[in-house]
Structures are given as C-alpha cells and as structure tokens.
Design a protein around this motif. Structure first.
Motif, PDB file in Angstrom:
ATOM      1  N   PRO A 199       0.813  -1.215   0.000  1.00  0.00           N
ATOM      2  CA  PRO A 199       0.000   0.000   0.000  1.00  0.00           C
ATOM      3  C   PRO A 199       0.847   1.267   0.000  1.00  0.00           C
ATOM      4  O   PRO A 199       2.010   1.259   0.398  1.00  0.00           O
ATOM      5  CB  PRO A 199      -0.783  -0.112   1.314  1.00  0.00           C
ATOM      6  CG  PRO A 199       0.117  -0.910   2.208  1.00  0.00           C
ATOM      7  CD  PRO A 199       0.816  -1.894   1.313  1.00  0.00           C
ATOM      8  N   MET A 200       0.246   2.359  -0.482  1.00  0.00           N
ATOM      9  CA  MET A 200       0.817   3.682  -0.277  1.00  0.00           C
ATOM     10  C   MET A 200      -0.211   4.479   0.522  1.00  0.00           C
ATOM     11  O   MET A 200      -1.310   4.749   0.050  1.00  0.00           O
ATOM     12  CB  MET A 200       1.125   4.397  -1.583  1.00  0.00           C
ATOM     13  CG  MET A 200       1.684   5.803  -1.335  1.00  0.00           C
ATOM     14  SD  MET A 200       2.383   6.565  -2.793  1.00  0.00           S
ATOM     15  CE  MET A 200       2.884   8.163  -2.105  1.00  0.00           C
ATOM     16  N   ILE A 201       0.157   4.827   1.731  1.00  0.00           N
ATOM     17  CA  ILE A 201      -0.753   5.524   2.644  1.00  0.00           C
ATOM     18  C   ILE A 201      -0.322   6.993   2.736  1.00  0.00           C
ATOM     19  O   ILE A 201       0.834   7.288   3.032  1.00  0.00           O
ATOM     20  CB  ILE A 201      -0.742   4.885   4.044  1.00  0.00           C
ATOM     21  CG1 ILE A 201      -1.093   3.391   3.959  1.00  0.00           C
ATOM     22  CG2 ILE A 201      -1.698   5.619   4.967  1.00  0.00           C
ATOM     23  CD1 ILE A 201      -2.480   3.106   3.430  1.00  0.00           C
ATOM     24  N   GLU A 202      -1.271   7.880   2.462  1.00  0.00           N
ATOM     25  CA  GLU A 202      -0.980   9.323   2.501  1.00  0.00           C
ATOM     26  C   GLU A 202      -1.510   9.941   3.783  1.00  0.00           C
ATOM     27  O   GLU A 202      -2.614   9.615   4.227  1.00  0.00           O
ATOM     28  CB  GLU A 202      -1.616  10.018   1.299  1.00  0.00           C
ATOM     29  CG  GLU A 202      -1.110   9.523  -0.045  1.00  0.00           C
ATOM     30  CD  GLU A 202      -1.751  10.265  -1.201  1.00  0.00           C
ATOM     31  OE1 GLU A 202      -1.703  11.507  -1.201  1.00  0.00           O
ATOM     32  OE2 GLU A 202      -2.305   9.600  -2.091  1.00  0.00           O
ATOM     33  N   VAL A 203      -0.724  10.834   4.349  1.00  0.00           N
ATOM     34  CA  VAL A 203      -1.130  11.576   5.539  1.00  0.00           C
ATOM     35  C   VAL A 203      -0.858  13.055   5.293  1.00  0.00           C
ATOM     36  O   VAL A 203       0.288  13.442   5.056  1.00  0.00           O
ATOM     37  CB  VAL A 203      -0.350  11.130   6.798  1.00  0.00           C
ATOM     38  CG1 VAL A 203      -0.857  11.879   8.017  1.00  0.00           C
ATOM     39  CG2 VAL A 203      -0.458   9.628   7.002  1.00  0.00           C
ATOM     40  N   ASN A 204      -1.907  13.872   5.328  1.00  0.00           N
ATOM     41  CA  ASN A 204      -1.734  15.321   5.221  1.00  0.00           C
ATOM     42  C   ASN A 204      -1.575  15.877   6.624  1.00  0.00           C
ATOM     43  O   ASN A 204      -2.548  16.070   7.343  1.00  0.00           O
ATOM     44  CB  ASN A 204      -2.937  15.955   4.515  1.00  0.00           C
ATOM     45  CG  ASN A 204      -2.727  17.437   4.235  1.00  0.00           C
ATOM     46  OD1 ASN A 204      -1.936  18.094   4.907  1.00  0.00           O
ATOM     47  ND2 ASN A 204      -3.417  17.959   3.242  1.00  0.00           N
ATOM     48  N   CYS A 205      -0.340  16.098   7.009  1.00  0.00           N
ATOM     49  CA  CYS A 205      -0.052  16.501   8.391  1.00  0.00           C
ATOM     50  C   CYS A 205      -0.664  17.852   8.738  1.00  0.00           C
ATOM     51  O   CYS A 205      -0.952  18.134   9.908  1.00  0.00           O
ATOM     52  CB  CYS A 205       1.465  16.540   8.615  1.00  0.00           C
ATOM     53  SG  CYS A 205       2.278  14.965   8.307  1.00  0.00           S
ATOM     54  N   ALA A 206      -0.870  18.711   7.730  1.00  0.00           N
ATOM     55  CA  ALA A 206      -1.433  20.038   7.984  1.00  0.00           C
ATOM     56  C   ALA A 206      -2.938  19.973   8.231  1.00  0.00           C
ATOM     57  O   ALA A 206      -3.507  20.903   8.824  1.00  0.00           O
ATOM     58  CB  ALA A 206      -1.142  20.959   6.801  1.00  0.00           C
ATOM     59  N   ALA A 207      -3.588  18.896   7.795  1.00  0.00           N
ATOM     60  CA  ALA A 207      -5.043  18.821   7.891  1.00  0.00           C
ATOM     61  C   ALA A 207      -5.517  18.120   9.163  1.00  0.00           C
ATOM     62  O   ALA A 207      -6.712  18.085   9.431  1.00  0.00           O
ATOM     63  CB  ALA A 207      -5.599  18.083   6.672  1.00  0.00           C
ATOM     64  N   ILE A 208      -4.582  17.573   9.949  1.00  0.00           N
ATOM     65  CA  ILE A 208      -4.957  16.820  11.150  1.00  0.00           C
ATOM     66  C   ILE A 208      -4.641  17.660  12.381  1.00  0.00           C
ATOM     67  O   ILE A 208      -3.506  18.133  12.543  1.00  0.00           O
ATOM     68  CB  ILE A 208      -4.185  15.488  11.224  1.00  0.00           C
ATOM     69  CG1 ILE A 208      -4.450  14.661   9.957  1.00  0.00           C
ATOM     70  CG2 ILE A 208      -4.592  14.700  12.457  1.00  0.00           C
ATOM     71  CD1 ILE A 208      -3.565  13.448   9.843  1.00  0.00           C
ATOM     72  N   PRO A 209      -5.605  17.884  13.293  1.00  0.00           N
ATOM     73  CA  PRO A 209      -5.338  18.643  14.521  1.00  0.00           C
ATOM     74  C   PRO A 209      -4.172  18.030  15.299  1.00  0.00           C
ATOM     75  O   PRO A 209      -4.013  16.801  15.329  1.00  0.00           O
ATOM     76  CB  PRO A 209      -6.651  18.533  15.296  1.00  0.00           C
ATOM     77  CG  PRO A 209      -7.694  18.246  14.264  1.00  0.00           C
ATOM     78  CD  PRO A 209      -7.006  17.434  13.207  1.00  0.00           C
ATOM     79  N   SER A 210      -3.359  18.869  15.906  1.00  0.00           N
ATOM     80  CA  SER A 210      -2.154  18.397  16.595  1.00  0.00           C
ATOM     81  C   SER A 210      -2.461  17.368  17.673  1.00  0.00           C
ATOM     82  O   SER A 210      -1.675  16.450  17.913  1.00  0.00           O
ATOM     83  CB  SER A 210      -1.402  19.587  17.208  1.00  0.00           C
ATOM     84  OG  SER A 210      -2.245  20.304  18.108  1.00  0.00           O
ATOM     85  N   GLU A 211      -3.637  17.492  18.308  1.00  0.00           N
ATOM     86  CA  GLU A 211      -3.966  16.553  19.384  1.00  0.00           C
ATOM     87  C   GLU A 211      -4.374  15.184  18.843  1.00  0.00           C
ATOM     88  O   GLU A 211      -4.462  14.220  19.605  1.00  0.00           O
ATOM     89  CB  GLU A 211      -5.088  17.110  20.275  1.00  0.00           C
ATOM     90  CG  GLU A 211      -6.415  17.368  19.578  1.00  0.00           C
ATOM     91  CD  GLU A 211      -6.512  18.767  18.959  1.00  0.00           C
ATOM     92  OE1 GLU A 211      -7.642  19.171  18.656  1.00  0.00           O
ATOM     93  OE2 GLU A 211      -5.461  19.418  18.814  1.00  0.00           O
ATOM     94  N   LEU A 212      -4.615  15.072  17.540  1.00  0.00           N
ATOM     95  CA  LEU A 212      -5.022  13.796  16.958  1.00  0.00           C
ATOM     96  C   LEU A 212      -3.961  13.167  16.068  1.00  0.00           C
ATOM     97  O   LEU A 212      -4.136  12.046  15.600  1.00  0.00           O
ATOM     98  CB  LEU A 212      -6.312  13.981  16.134  1.00  0.00           C
ATOM     99  CG  LEU A 212      -7.576  14.373  16.894  1.00  0.00           C
ATOM    100  CD1 LEU A 212      -8.732  14.552  15.929  1.00  0.00           C
ATOM    101  CD2 LEU A 212      -7.921  13.332  17.953  1.00  0.00           C
ATOM    102  N   ILE A 213      -2.859  13.887  15.822  1.00  0.00           N
ATOM    103  CA  ILE A 213      -1.871  13.402  14.864  1.00  0.00           C
ATOM    104  C   ILE A 213      -1.234  12.088  15.319  1.00  0.00           C
ATOM    105  O   ILE A 213      -0.987  11.191  14.507  1.00  0.00           O
ATOM    106  CB  ILE A 213      -0.777  14.475  14.603  1.00  0.00           C
ATOM    107  CG1 ILE A 213       0.125  14.047  13.444  1.00  0.00           C
ATOM    108  CG2 ILE A 213       0.022  14.767  15.846  1.00  0.00           C
ATOM    109  CD1 ILE A 213      -0.498  14.090  12.109  1.00  0.00           C
ATOM    110  N   GLU A 214      -0.982  11.940  16.639  1.00  0.00           N
ATOM    111  CA  GLU A 214      -0.382  10.695  17.134  1.00  0.00           C
ATOM    112  C   GLU A 214      -1.313   9.513  16.903  1.00  0.00           C
ATOM    113  O   GLU A 214      -0.889   8.437  16.455  1.00  0.00           O
ATOM    114  CB  GLU A 214      -0.061  10.815  18.623  1.00  0.00           C
ATOM    115  CG  GLU A 214       1.140  11.677  18.930  1.00  0.00           C
ATOM    116  CD  GLU A 214       1.455  11.666  20.408  1.00  0.00           C
ATOM    117  OE1 GLU A 214       1.728  10.557  20.930  1.00  0.00           O
ATOM    118  OE2 GLU A 214       1.412  12.725  21.046  1.00  0.00           O
ATOM    119  N   SER A 215      -2.599   9.702  17.192  1.00  0.00           N
ATOM    120  CA  SER A 215      -3.576   8.643  16.969  1.00  0.00           C
ATOM    121  C   SER A 215      -3.655   8.292  15.491  1.00  0.00           C
ATOM    122  O   SER A 215      -3.751   7.121  15.119  1.00  0.00           O
ATOM    123  CB  SER A 215      -4.943   9.083  17.478  1.00  0.00           C
ATOM    124  OG  SER A 215      -5.952   8.199  17.032  1.00  0.00           O
TER     125      SER A 215
END
Length: 394
Positions: A199-215
């Motif tokens: 798989p290629m999994i994409e994560v837009n780090c700017a679109a995820i609230p900082s408190e949820l990024i770890e989850s």
C-alpha cells in the motif's frame, strides 16, 4: 452454461458417469466423447470447464489427449481415469498437467469430490485472473492520475532522480511550493519501487489537529482518550510492507515529530494508550513547502528528524520555472477532464497556449488545471486567446 466433457470408450461406463454428473452438476452441461480423437475435435471447437478422460482408448490415448489439449488450451482442467493404474501412470499424468488421477473401478464419491474440487479450483483461478486484470486496469488509471507530464530540463532531472531512488528503500524529502507536484513525485517513487505491490498511505499533516496526529499515525486503543470508542490502526501500521507519504510534514507538532523520529529509528510504533510495540516495515517519503532549515533555526522542527528524512532530497520547482511544459500539461488536463465528463477532448489553439505561458502561475500546476477546466466549460472549441482574456484574470 459451462460444459464438462467425459471421454470414455466403454459406453456402459460413460452412460453411468453422464447420468451421475448431470444430476450432481446442475449448472453444467455434460457431454460425452467415445474416444480421444473425438474429444480433441470437441476441445478445438469449444471450451470445457473440466475434461474427465480415460487413459487407454483407441485412436488417441488419454495421455496424448491431455498433452495435445493442454498445448492447444493450457487452462483446460483434466481428471484422468484408468483401469490400468499404476504409480508411474498416475505420476506421469499429474506431471503432464492433470489435476487428479482416479483408478477403476471408480469410487463414485471419490470421483464427485475430485470433480467438485477441480471445478472450484477452476472458478477460483478464473476469478483471480479477473481480479488481477481489474487491479491492473485500476493501477493504470491511478498511474495516469499521478503521471508526470512535461519534457523540461527541470522535470527530466527529477525523473532521473526518481529512477535511481525508487530502486532503494532510502527515505526521501520532497520540497517545493504548493501545487508544484510533490505528491506526483511521491507516487512515482512508490510506483517504480519494489514496494508498489504494497500500500501507499498518505497523511496530510497540515489537515490533522495536533492533538489527533499521534492517533492518526500510530493508532490508539479503546478508551485511551475521549472519543476512542474502539481500537484503531495507525497509518504506519496500515502502510506495512509499502510506503507512507507524510505530506506537509513541516506543519507537524514537535511532540509528534519526536514520535515519528522514534518510529524511524526503531521501525516500531506504539498505539496511543498502549504499551504494546508493533513492528512495521515502511518506507517514508515526506514533503513540505516550508524551508525546514529555517524552521530548525526557529525551533519549530527537529534537526535530527530532518536528517533522518532527507537521505535524498528532491526539489520540485514552480511552474514558472518550467513553462515549456504548459502545452503538454494543458493537453493532458483536457484529456482527463473529457474522460471525467464523458465529452470529446476540447482543443486549445496556439495563441491560447501562448497566452497561458505568458502568465505567472503562483498556484502552480494545480492552478493551471483549474484554469483549463474553466476554459473548457466557458470557452469555445477550440479555446482561443480571447477566451483566455475573458475568463482568466491575472
């Protein structure tokens, strides 16, 4: 209706087999051939889901029928039967491509089981081939979506780097302005790598609230925080065996950066609220439109993470630095839009292309794509320089 062929020179046996299999295989048409030559002629004209063949027959033996039929139609499935059974005959039939071998006198239950297993296997193989074909077609569509278009020197340099980097597992940091095509570079690296099967999994780090990024990145266990109503896999775990693309990583919090650094160092992640560590095999590609050296100086980005990510750094220039690619890009976007809308491809005349090349594209390729769609909707056919002047404000 699919067909099953019985090849047997003894009419008493073929009659019994025809009667039994016709009752058992209600979704199949059961035919009979009295010798191998007659059977071969039927196989030439038609496709059979299964051939049940005696070995010792006049005109053409079952062994020869098996060999010749598989040369003609390699996907044909054979179950061989014989009253002259010995271990060598059985082994030779299986070696030559038969699915199974049954000796006479025939155990009907054994025959029915073998026939059903052979047909189930045949159907499974056919279904797998269909799925593989659909998957290949889907991949072609995906690859077309992420195709890098242009012949400029800047793009050629990027493509050369991708070819060299893709064959490795080296981490890659892609830099450049928004809309320049950083995502295309990431997808191209993955598609040309050995990990393309994963798989290629994409994560837009700017679109995820900082408190949820770890989850989001590492997952969580039920009850680890308010709203965690069930266990959730993180993106790193989902990308196992493939690639994770961390887009806009410059917007990630320092706390999350520390967790990502640990994951890169140890190839392990820990879901939020859990002491369990999960081993992951993931290639990391990151992208940012920020100057990470400046972010490091300002204390907003970890220098050790930067060095972990930037084993290879690829800079994607703005569209203004590769305007010679605009004609091909316009043609490419016009084709994609026509395919999406089910319309004929709209042409752009030379003066329209020239007018588009004279603009400064602050929004880069993403902006050009939007402008092409606007001109196709509002402009004439072909799109002219007057259409560009009327509908594009710069």
């Amino acid at each position: 209706m699919q067909k099953v062929l019985i090849v047997e020179d003894e009419k008493a046996i073929s009659g019994v087999l025809h009667s039994i299999l016709s009752d058992e295989l209600t979704n199949y048409e059961v035919l009979v051939a009295e010798d191998g030559l007659e059977a071969y002629k039927l196989i030439e004209k038609d496709d059979f889901a299964l051939v049940i063949s005696d070995i010792k027959m006049p005109k053409l033996s079952g062994t020869e029928l098996l060999k010749q039929a598989l040369q003609l139609k390699p996907d044909t499935t054979f179950v061989m039967i014989s009253g002259h059974a010995d271990i060598d005959t059985a082994v030779n039939s299986l070696r030559d491509g038969a699915y199974d071998f049954i000796s006479k006198p025939i155990d009907i239950n054994r025959l029915i089981t073998s026939v059903r297993n052979a047909l189930d296997r045949k159907n499974l193989v056919q279904t797998t081939k269909v799925l593989q074909k659909e998957n290949t077609q889907l991949k072609k569509k995906v690859n077309k979506k992420y195709q890098m278009i242009g012949t400029s020197e800047a793009l050629s340099k990027i493509q050369n780097m991708i070819e060299k980097v893709a064959a490795t597992d080296a981490r890659v940091l892609i830099t450049g302005p928004n809309g320049a095509g950083k995502e295309l570079v990431a997808h191209s690296i993955h598609a040309q790598s050995e990990r393309s099967r994963g798989p290629m999994i994409e994560v837009n780090c700017a679109a995820i609230p900082s408190e949820l990024i770890e989850s989001e990145l590492f997952g969580h266990v039920k009850g680890s925080f308010t709203g965690a109503i069930k266990d959730k896999q993180g993106k790193f775990e989902l990308a196992n065996g493939g690639t994770i693309f961390l887009d806009e990583i410059g917007d990630m919090s320092l706390v999350a950066q520390a967790k990502v650094l640990r994951a890169l160092q140890e190839s392990r992640v820990s879901p939020v609220g859990s002491d369990k560590e999960i081993k992951v095999d993931v290639r990391v590609i990151a992208a940012t439109n920020k100057n990470l050296q400046k972010e490091i100086e300002d204390g907003k980005f970890r220098e050790d993470l930067y060095h972990r990510l930037s084993v290879i750094e690829i800079y994607v220039p703005p569209l203004d630095a590769r305007k010679e690619d605009i004609p091909l890009l316009v043609e490419h976007f016009a084709q994609i839009i026509a395919d999406e809308q089910g319309n004929a491809v709209r042409k752009f005349d030379d003066k329209a292309i020239k007018a588009l090349q004279n603009f400064s594209w602050t929004g880069n390729i993403r902006e050009l794509r939007n402008v092409v769609e606007r001109l196709i909707i509002l402009g004439g056919n072909p799109v002219t320089a007057e259409d560009v002047a009327d509908f594009v404000r710069k």
